[in-house]
Write a protein that holds these residues in place. Structure first.
Motif, PDB file in Angstrom:
ATOM      1  N   GLY A 119       5.197  -7.464   8.591  1.00 17.61           N
ATOM      2  CA  GLY A 119       5.049  -6.257   7.800  1.00 17.61           C
ATOM      3  C   GLY A 119       5.984  -5.141   8.233  1.00 17.61           C
ATOM      4  N   GLN A 140       7.464   0.684  16.850  1.00 12.90           N
ATOM      5  CA  GLN A 140       7.484   1.934  16.082  1.00 12.90           C
ATOM      6  C   GLN A 140       8.525   2.894  16.668  1.00 12.90           C
ATOM      7  OE1 GLN A 140       3.661   3.862  15.099  1.00 12.90           O
ATOM      8  NE2 GLN A 140       4.504   5.768  15.910  1.00 12.90           N
ATOM      9  N   ASN A 151       3.553   0.725   2.963  1.00 14.95           N
ATOM     10  CA  ASN A 151       3.236  -0.365   3.883  1.00 14.95           C
ATOM     11  C   ASN A 151       3.318  -1.695   3.126  1.00 14.95           C
ATOM     12  OD1 ASN A 151       2.463  -1.519   6.332  1.00 14.95           O
ATOM     13  ND2 ASN A 151       0.312  -1.535   5.745  1.00 14.95           N
ATOM     14  N   SER A 173       3.363   7.546   2.700  1.00 15.65           N
ATOM     15  CA  SER A 173       3.655   6.346   3.472  1.00 15.65           C
ATOM     16  C   SER A 173       3.680   5.117   2.572  1.00 15.65           C
ATOM     17  CB  SER A 173       2.616   6.150   4.578  1.00 15.65           C
ATOM     18  OG  SER A 173       1.313   6.027   4.038  1.00 15.65           O
ATOM     19  N   PHE A 192       6.499  -0.670   7.779  1.00 12.18           N
ATOM     20  CA  PHE A 192       5.785   0.572   7.484  1.00 12.18           C
ATOM     21  C   PHE A 192       6.758   1.740   7.536  1.00 12.18           C
ATOM     22  CE2 PHE A 192       3.777   4.373   9.277  1.00 12.18           C
ATOM     23  CZ  PHE A 192       2.757   4.611   8.364  1.00 12.18           C
ATOM     24  N   TYR A 193       6.574   2.687   6.612  1.00 15.37           N
ATOM     25  CA  TYR A 193       7.376   3.913   6.618  1.00 15.37           C
ATOM     26  C   TYR A 193       6.463   5.101   6.328  1.00 15.37           C
ATOM     27  CZ  TYR A 193      10.584   7.596   5.193  1.00 15.37           C
ATOM     28  OH  TYR A 193      11.242   8.798   5.091  1.00 15.37           O
ATOM     29  N   ASN A 194       6.644   6.175   7.091  1.00 15.22           N
ATOM     30  CA  ASN A 194       5.870   7.399   6.892  1.00 15.22           C
ATOM     31  C   ASN A 194       6.792   8.607   6.979  1.00 15.22           C
ATOM     32  OD1 ASN A 194       4.336   9.814   8.477  1.00 15.22           O
ATOM     33  ND2 ASN A 194       2.941   8.823   7.035  1.00 15.22           N
ATOM     34  N   THR A 230       0.848  -1.204   0.000  1.00 15.68           N
ATOM     35  CA  THR A 230       0.000   0.000   0.000  1.00 15.68           C
ATOM     36  C   THR A 230       0.874   1.241   0.000  1.00 15.68           C
ATOM     37  OG1 THR A 230      -1.683  -1.174   1.283  1.00 15.68           O
ATOM     38  CG2 THR A 230      -1.880   1.211   1.156  1.00 15.68           C
ATOM     39  N   ARG A 283       3.627  -4.763  17.613  1.00 10.29           N
ATOM     40  CA  ARG A 283       3.955  -3.665  16.709  1.00 10.29           C
ATOM     41  C   ARG A 283       5.019  -2.788  17.372  1.00 10.29           C
ATOM     42  NH1 ARG A 283       1.802  -0.223  12.586  1.00 10.29           N
ATOM     43  NH2 ARG A 283       2.368   1.955  12.908  1.00 10.29           N
TER      44      ARG A 283
END
Length: 320
Positions: free
Chosen positions: A67, A114, A51, A49, A69-71, A20, A112
Protein backbone atom coordinates in the motif's frame (compact mmCIF):
# COMPACT_ATOMS: atom_id res chain seq x y z
CA UNK A 1 -15.95 19.05 8.96
CA UNK A 2 -14.94 15.48 8.12
CA UNK A 3 -15.57 13.45 4.98
CA UNK A 4 -14.41 10.00 3.88
CA UNK A 5 -14.94 7.82 0.81
CA UNK A 6 -13.92 4.18 0.45
CA UNK A 7 -13.99 2.00 -2.66
CA UNK A 8 -13.30 -1.73 -2.87
CA UNK A 9 -12.66 -3.49 -6.22
CA UNK A 10 -12.50 -7.26 -6.63
CA UNK A 11 -10.61 -7.69 -9.89
CA UNK A 12 -10.72 -11.50 -9.62
CA UNK A 13 -10.19 -14.22 -7.04
CA UNK A 14 -6.53 -13.19 -6.56
CA UNK A 15 -6.52 -9.39 -6.63
CA UNK A 16 -8.39 -6.91 -4.43
CA UNK A 17 -7.87 -3.14 -4.46
CA UNK A 18 -8.99 -0.80 -1.70
CA UNK A 19 -8.93 2.98 -2.11
CA UNK A 20 -9.72 5.54 0.61
CA UNK A 21 -9.90 9.33 0.36
CA UNK A 22 -10.48 11.59 3.37
CA UNK A 23 -10.76 15.30 4.10
CA UNK A 24 -10.84 17.25 7.37
CA UNK A 25 -11.37 20.95 8.04
CA UNK A 26 -10.91 22.18 11.63
CA UNK A 27 -11.90 25.73 12.52
CA UNK A 28 -11.49 26.38 16.25
CA UNK A 29 -11.50 29.30 18.64
CA UNK A 30 -9.57 29.04 21.91
CA UNK A 31 -10.10 31.20 24.99
CA UNK A 32 -7.38 31.45 27.64
CA UNK A 33 -8.30 33.01 30.99
CA UNK A 34 -5.97 34.19 33.74
CA UNK A 35 -6.61 36.32 36.83
CA UNK A 36 -5.95 39.48 34.85
CA UNK A 37 -6.59 38.79 31.15
CA UNK A 38 -8.85 36.90 28.76
CA UNK A 39 -7.45 36.22 25.29
CA UNK A 40 -9.04 34.53 22.28
CA UNK A 41 -7.19 33.02 19.34
CA UNK A 42 -8.32 31.55 16.04
CA UNK A 43 -6.93 28.24 14.87
CA UNK A 44 -7.71 26.89 11.39
CA UNK A 45 -6.17 23.98 9.53
CA UNK A 46 -7.23 21.44 6.92
CA UNK A 47 -5.85 18.19 5.50
CA UNK A 48 -6.64 15.57 2.91
CA UNK A 49 -5.28 12.08 2.41
CA UNK A 50 -5.25 9.24 -0.13
CA UNK A 51 -4.65 5.58 0.72
CA UNK A 52 -4.31 2.70 -1.77
CA UNK A 53 -3.85 -0.95 -0.76
CA UNK A 54 -3.49 -3.89 -3.15
CA UNK A 55 -4.06 -7.42 -1.77
CA UNK A 56 -2.57 -10.27 -3.82
CA UNK A 57 -3.23 -13.94 -3.13
CA UNK A 58 0.18 -15.38 -4.01
CA UNK A 59 -0.98 -18.89 -3.10
CA UNK A 60 -4.00 -20.39 -1.43
CA UNK A 61 -2.29 -19.91 1.93
CA UNK A 62 -0.40 -16.64 1.39
CA UNK A 63 -1.67 -13.09 0.93
CA UNK A 64 0.59 -10.11 0.23
CA UNK A 65 -0.64 -6.55 0.82
CA UNK A 66 1.19 -3.53 -0.59
CA UNK A 67 0.00 0.00 0.00
CA UNK A 68 0.83 3.67 -0.43
CA UNK A 69 -0.36 6.69 1.56
CA UNK A 70 -0.27 10.45 1.02
CA UNK A 71 -1.35 13.21 3.40
CA UNK A 72 -1.28 16.99 2.92
CA UNK A 73 -1.70 19.15 6.04
CA UNK A 74 -1.96 22.94 5.82
CA UNK A 75 -2.39 25.54 8.55
CA UNK A 76 -2.49 28.76 6.49
CA UNK A 77 -2.17 31.09 9.48
CA UNK A 78 -0.14 28.88 11.76
CA UNK A 79 -1.04 26.38 14.48
CA UNK A 80 -0.63 26.49 18.26
CA UNK A 81 2.83 27.94 19.00
CA UNK A 82 3.33 28.83 15.35
CA UNK A 83 0.45 31.30 15.23
CA UNK A 84 1.01 33.64 12.30
CA UNK A 85 3.43 31.25 10.61
CA UNK A 86 2.16 29.12 7.72
CA UNK A 87 2.61 25.33 8.03
CA UNK A 88 2.39 23.11 4.94
CA UNK A 89 3.49 19.47 5.23
CA UNK A 90 3.27 16.53 2.82
CA UNK A 91 3.63 13.02 4.25
CA UNK A 92 4.36 9.93 2.17
CA UNK A 93 4.18 6.36 3.46
CA UNK A 94 4.48 2.85 2.14
CA UNK A 95 3.49 -0.44 3.75
CA UNK A 96 4.02 -4.11 2.95
CA UNK A 97 2.36 -6.93 4.91
CA UNK A 98 2.56 -10.67 4.29
CA UNK A 99 0.14 -13.19 5.80
CA UNK A 100 0.73 -16.93 5.60
CA UNK A 101 -1.32 -19.84 6.91
CA UNK A 102 0.37 -23.08 8.00
CA UNK A 103 -2.61 -25.28 8.72
CA UNK A 104 -4.06 -23.98 11.99
CA UNK A 105 -1.25 -21.43 12.44
CA UNK A 106 -1.56 -17.98 10.85
CA UNK A 107 1.54 -15.72 10.75
CA UNK A 108 1.82 -12.14 9.54
CA UNK A 109 4.53 -9.53 9.41
CA UNK A 110 4.63 -5.96 8.16
CA UNK A 111 6.85 -2.93 7.58
CA UNK A 112 5.77 0.71 7.31
CA UNK A 113 8.02 3.48 5.98
CA UNK A 114 7.11 7.14 6.33
CA UNK A 115 8.72 10.47 5.43
CA UNK A 116 7.47 14.06 5.54
CA UNK A 117 8.33 16.90 3.17
CA UNK A 118 8.15 20.42 4.65
CA UNK A 119 6.84 22.68 1.89
CA UNK A 120 6.82 25.48 4.45
CA UNK A 121 7.10 25.26 8.22
CA UNK A 122 7.07 28.23 10.60
CA UNK A 123 10.10 28.01 12.88
CA UNK A 124 10.76 29.06 16.48
CA UNK A 125 13.77 31.01 17.75
CA UNK A 126 16.71 28.60 18.06
CA UNK A 127 18.22 30.73 20.84
CA UNK A 128 15.54 29.38 23.17
CA UNK A 129 13.54 32.56 23.63
CA UNK A 130 10.08 33.32 22.33
CA UNK A 131 10.81 36.98 21.64
CA UNK A 132 11.07 37.81 17.99
CA UNK A 133 10.26 34.29 16.84
CA UNK A 134 8.10 35.77 14.08
CA UNK A 135 11.23 37.07 12.39
CA UNK A 136 12.88 33.66 12.08
CA UNK A 137 12.85 32.43 8.44
CA UNK A 138 10.57 29.41 7.93
CA UNK A 139 11.88 25.99 6.95
CA UNK A 140 11.04 25.40 3.29
CA UNK A 141 11.56 22.59 0.76
CA UNK A 142 13.15 20.22 3.30
CA UNK A 143 12.76 16.48 3.93
CA UNK A 144 12.40 15.21 7.49
CA UNK A 145 14.20 11.97 8.46
CA UNK A 146 12.48 8.71 7.52
CA UNK A 147 10.52 6.66 10.08
CA UNK A 148 10.34 2.85 9.97
CA UNK A 149 7.95 0.71 12.02
CA UNK A 150 7.49 -3.06 12.08
CA UNK A 151 4.91 -5.53 13.37
CA UNK A 152 4.66 -9.31 13.81
CA UNK A 153 1.63 -11.40 14.66
CA UNK A 154 0.57 -15.01 15.16
CA UNK A 155 -2.75 -16.78 15.65
CA UNK A 156 -3.16 -20.50 16.38
CA UNK A 157 -6.50 -22.33 16.28
CA UNK A 158 -5.88 -24.80 19.11
CA UNK A 159 -9.39 -26.22 18.76
CA UNK A 160 -12.70 -25.32 17.13
CA UNK A 161 -13.51 -23.13 20.15
CA UNK A 162 -10.06 -21.86 21.29
CA UNK A 163 -7.66 -19.51 19.48
CA UNK A 164 -4.27 -18.33 20.77
CA UNK A 165 -3.02 -14.89 19.66
CA UNK A 166 0.20 -12.88 19.96
CA UNK A 167 1.31 -9.57 18.44
CA UNK A 168 4.38 -7.35 18.65
CA UNK A 169 5.18 -3.99 17.09
CA UNK A 170 7.86 -1.34 17.41
CA UNK A 171 8.91 1.91 15.84
CA UNK A 172 9.66 5.59 16.17
CA UNK A 173 7.09 8.30 16.88
CA UNK A 174 7.81 11.92 16.05
CA UNK A 175 6.17 14.85 17.78
CA UNK A 176 3.39 16.67 15.97
CA UNK A 177 4.15 20.04 14.36
CA UNK A 178 3.92 22.78 16.95
CA UNK A 179 4.97 20.57 19.88
CA UNK A 180 7.62 22.30 22.02
CA UNK A 181 9.50 21.63 25.25
CA UNK A 182 10.16 24.19 27.99
CA UNK A 183 13.34 25.09 26.06
CA UNK A 184 11.13 25.91 23.04
CA UNK A 185 12.69 23.05 21.09
CA UNK A 186 11.18 20.00 19.40
CA UNK A 187 10.94 16.97 21.74
CA UNK A 188 13.19 14.00 21.00
CA UNK A 189 11.71 11.16 18.96
CA UNK A 190 9.90 8.50 20.98
CA UNK A 191 10.66 4.79 20.54
CA UNK A 192 7.70 2.55 21.41
CA UNK A 193 7.51 -1.24 21.74
CA UNK A 194 4.24 -3.15 22.21
CA UNK A 195 3.64 -6.81 23.00
CA UNK A 196 0.39 -8.64 23.71
CA UNK A 197 -0.57 -12.31 24.00
CA UNK A 198 -3.73 -14.13 24.98
CA UNK A 199 -6.58 -16.35 23.88
CA UNK A 200 -10.15 -16.19 22.64
CA UNK A 201 -12.69 -18.87 23.53
CA UNK A 202 -16.16 -19.44 22.10
CA UNK A 203 -18.37 -20.42 25.02
CA UNK A 204 -21.24 -22.73 24.15
CA UNK A 205 -24.55 -20.83 24.17
CA UNK A 206 -22.86 -17.98 26.03
CA UNK A 207 -20.68 -15.99 23.65
CA UNK A 208 -17.07 -14.99 23.20
CA UNK A 209 -14.48 -14.72 25.99
CA UNK A 210 -11.13 -12.97 25.43
CA UNK A 211 -8.19 -12.67 27.83
CA UNK A 212 -5.04 -10.74 26.84
CA UNK A 213 -1.88 -9.72 28.64
CA UNK A 214 0.00 -6.70 27.30
CA UNK A 215 3.22 -4.73 27.76
CA UNK A 216 4.13 -1.28 26.41
CA UNK A 217 7.56 0.36 26.71
CA UNK A 218 8.13 3.98 25.72
CA UNK A 219 11.62 5.47 25.58
CA UNK A 220 11.53 9.29 25.50
CA UNK A 221 7.73 9.29 25.55
CA UNK A 222 6.31 12.62 24.34
CA UNK A 223 3.93 13.87 27.04
CA UNK A 224 2.43 17.13 28.25
CA UNK A 225 4.58 18.59 31.01
CA UNK A 226 1.74 20.53 32.63
CA UNK A 227 3.66 23.78 32.13
CA UNK A 228 2.55 26.65 29.92
CA UNK A 229 4.18 29.75 28.50
CA UNK A 230 2.64 32.96 27.25
CA UNK A 231 3.85 34.10 23.85
CA UNK A 232 2.38 37.11 22.07
CA UNK A 233 -0.74 37.02 24.28
CA UNK A 234 -1.25 33.30 23.60
CA UNK A 235 -0.85 30.61 26.24
CA UNK A 236 0.87 27.47 24.93
CA UNK A 237 1.10 24.02 26.52
CA UNK A 238 4.63 22.60 26.73
CA UNK A 239 5.80 19.01 26.39
CA UNK A 240 8.65 16.87 27.72
CA UNK A 241 10.34 13.51 27.15
CA UNK A 242 10.38 10.78 29.77
CA UNK A 243 10.64 6.98 29.88
CA UNK A 244 7.51 5.07 30.88
CA UNK A 245 6.02 1.58 30.65
CA UNK A 246 2.74 -0.24 31.18
CA UNK A 247 1.90 -3.85 32.06
CA UNK A 248 -1.62 -5.18 32.28
CA UNK A 249 -4.34 -7.72 31.59
CA UNK A 250 -7.56 -7.16 29.65
CA UNK A 251 -10.66 -9.37 29.72
CA UNK A 252 -13.78 -9.15 27.56
CA UNK A 253 -17.01 -11.14 27.50
CA UNK A 254 -19.43 -10.72 24.59
CA UNK A 255 -22.72 -12.61 24.58
CA UNK A 256 -24.32 -14.50 21.73
CA UNK A 257 -27.36 -13.01 20.03
CA UNK A 258 -30.14 -12.22 22.50
CA UNK A 259 -33.60 -13.00 21.12
CA UNK A 260 -32.13 -12.40 17.65
CA UNK A 261 -31.99 -8.68 18.48
CA UNK A 262 -28.44 -7.93 19.68
CA UNK A 263 -25.86 -8.70 22.34
CA UNK A 264 -24.33 -7.55 25.62
CA UNK A 265 -20.62 -7.04 26.32
CA UNK A 266 -18.38 -6.30 29.30
CA UNK A 267 -14.64 -5.60 29.44
CA UNK A 268 -12.09 -4.68 32.09
CA UNK A 269 -8.40 -3.78 31.93
CA UNK A 270 -6.14 -3.79 35.00
CA UNK A 271 -2.80 -2.00 34.53
CA UNK A 272 0.42 -1.15 36.32
CA UNK A 273 1.63 2.20 34.96
CA UNK A 274 5.14 3.47 35.65
CA UNK A 275 7.04 6.61 34.64
CA UNK A 276 10.52 8.00 35.21
CA UNK A 277 10.28 10.45 38.09
CA UNK A 278 13.45 11.88 39.63
CA UNK A 279 15.60 9.36 37.80
CA UNK A 280 13.65 6.30 39.06
CA UNK A 281 10.71 4.37 37.63
CA UNK A 282 7.73 5.04 39.90
CA UNK A 283 3.96 4.61 39.79
CA UNK A 284 2.40 6.96 37.24
CA UNK A 285 -0.42 8.70 39.10
CA UNK A 286 -1.63 10.36 35.89
CA UNK A 287 -3.07 7.11 34.50
CA UNK A 288 -5.92 4.97 35.87
CA UNK A 289 -5.16 1.46 37.15
CA UNK A 290 -8.53 0.02 36.15
CA UNK A 291 -10.74 0.76 33.13
CA UNK A 292 -14.13 -0.96 32.78
CA UNK A 293 -16.72 -0.80 30.04
CA UNK A 294 -19.95 -2.46 29.07
CA UNK A 295 -23.04 -2.06 27.00
CA UNK A 296 -25.90 -3.49 25.04
CA UNK A 297 -26.67 -3.26 21.31
CA UNK A 298 -30.17 -4.03 20.04
CA UNK A 299 -31.62 -3.88 16.53
CA UNK A 300 -35.17 -4.58 15.36
CA UNK A 301 -37.29 -3.63 12.35
CA UNK A 302 -34.85 -1.00 11.11
CA UNK A 303 -34.34 0.62 14.54
CA UNK A 304 -31.31 0.17 16.77
CA UNK A 305 -30.56 1.00 20.40
CA UNK A 306 -27.03 1.22 21.83
CA UNK A 307 -26.19 1.90 25.48
CA UNK A 308 -22.56 2.08 26.59
CA UNK A 309 -21.03 2.63 30.04
CA UNK A 310 -17.39 3.32 30.94
CA UNK A 311 -15.73 3.69 34.34
CA UNK A 312 -12.13 4.47 35.33
CA UNK A 313 -10.36 4.30 38.67
CA UNK A 314 -9.14 7.65 40.15
CA UNK A 315 -6.07 9.31 38.68
CA UNK A 316 -4.37 12.68 39.01
CA UNK A 317 -3.73 15.42 36.51
CA UNK A 318 -2.76 19.06 36.70
CA UNK A 319 -3.96 19.71 33.16
CA UNK A 320 -7.69 20.13 33.87
Amino acid sequence: TFAQMKALWFANSRYTTEFTAAYANRDNSFIAETDSTITESHDWDFEWSLNLVEAIALTGNNTLRVGGFYNRWVAPYGKRFYAGRRCDLSTFAGVVVDEHRFGRLLLDGGLRWQRTYMNEYGAYNIDGTAKGFGKVPPVTDTWEPSILNWSLGASFAASPVLTLNANASAGTIRSRPGTLTSDLADPDDEFRFKLDAGFQARLRNAGLFTLTGFYVKQDNAIILSGATQKVDDRIHELYENRDQDQTGVEMELRSTSLWKMGNVFFNIAVMNNRAEIGGDMKKDEEKPDVVMGGGVSLSRNGYDLNIFVKSMSPYESARF
